[in-house]
Scaffold this motif. Structure first.
Motif, PDB file in Angstrom:
ATOM      1  N   LEU A  38      -1.602   5.020  -6.698  1.00 25.18           N
ATOM      2  CA  LEU A  38      -1.520   4.498  -5.331  1.00 25.18           C
ATOM      3  C   LEU A  38      -2.335   3.228  -5.104  1.00 25.18           C
ATOM      4  O   LEU A  38      -2.546   2.835  -3.957  1.00 25.18           O
ATOM      5  N   HIS A  74       0.846  -1.191   0.000  1.00 21.13           N
ATOM      6  CA  HIS A  74       0.000   0.000   0.000  1.00 21.13           C
ATOM      7  C   HIS A  74       0.883   1.244   0.000  1.00 21.13           C
ATOM      8  O   HIS A  74       2.002   1.221   0.514  1.00 21.13           O
ATOM      9  N   ASN A  75       0.365   2.342  -0.540  1.00 19.15           N
ATOM     10  CA  ASN A  75       1.066   3.633  -0.615  1.00 19.15           C
ATOM     11  C   ASN A  75       2.377   3.558  -1.394  1.00 19.15           C
ATOM     12  O   ASN A  75       3.262   4.370  -1.199  1.00 19.15           O
ATOM     13  N   HIS A 121       3.855   4.401  -4.574  1.00 20.36           N
ATOM     14  CA  HIS A 121       3.458   5.308  -5.654  1.00 20.36           C
ATOM     15  C   HIS A 121       4.252   5.031  -6.919  1.00 20.36           C
ATOM     16  O   HIS A 121       5.481   5.084  -6.922  1.00 20.36           O
TER      17      HIS A 121
END
Length: 152
Positions: free
Chosen positions: A78, A60-61, A63
């Motif tokens: 994201l 997660h997160n 980018h």
């Protein structure tokens, strides 16, 4: 023939904020334009973390910037990206992360031959005094190296 490894991105903040206990190499499920962006170096791991959901691990997160020529094929930068691990490895990491104070974080992204790989770490958060001690030790090491160079 040994696969060539080209490092793309590092999570430098992770080594400052966490004690790294264990690392594991994982593949990552990506789409075409995401792979092109990563090859161009357009990715960021700064606030990324990993979580196990329904027997699968996701980053997660993490980018990944949209590819310039990607038009409608670009994905959400994201969106959670699935990490490719064996079931027993996922279970081992899940159990390690359930211990008090531990978390799963991606340390770096690199190309290993034609594949994009991620190094996932089991890490424990550092306290403020731990960060100060590490900084003091690093500074002492630099001073010793400087003194040794001047002596030569």
């Amino acid at each position: 023939m040994a696969d060539s490894i080209k490092r793309i991105a590092d999570n430098r903040k992770a080594r400052h904020d966490y004690h790294i206990e264990e690392t594991l190499e994982a593949g990552i499920e990506l789409f075409g334009t995401e792979v092109k962006s990563i090859r161009a170096g357009a990715c960021n791991l700064r606030d990324a973390f990993c979580a196990v959901r329904d027997g699968e691990m996701f980053a997660h997160n993490f980018h990944i910037s949209p590819y310039e020529q990607g038009n409608r094929f670009n994905r959400d930068p994201l969106r959670p990206k699935r990490l490719l691990l064996h079931r027993r490895e996922i279970e081992k990491l899940r159990r390690a992360a359930e211990r008090d104070g531990f978390t799963l974080i991606p340390l770096n992204v690199y190309l290993k031959g034609p594949y994009v790989k991620v190094t996932v770490a089991v890490a424990k958060g550092k306290k403020l005094y731990d960060k100060r001690e590490a900084e003091k030790a690093r500074e002492t090491g630099r001073e010793l190296q400087r003194a040794a160079r001047e002596k030569q």
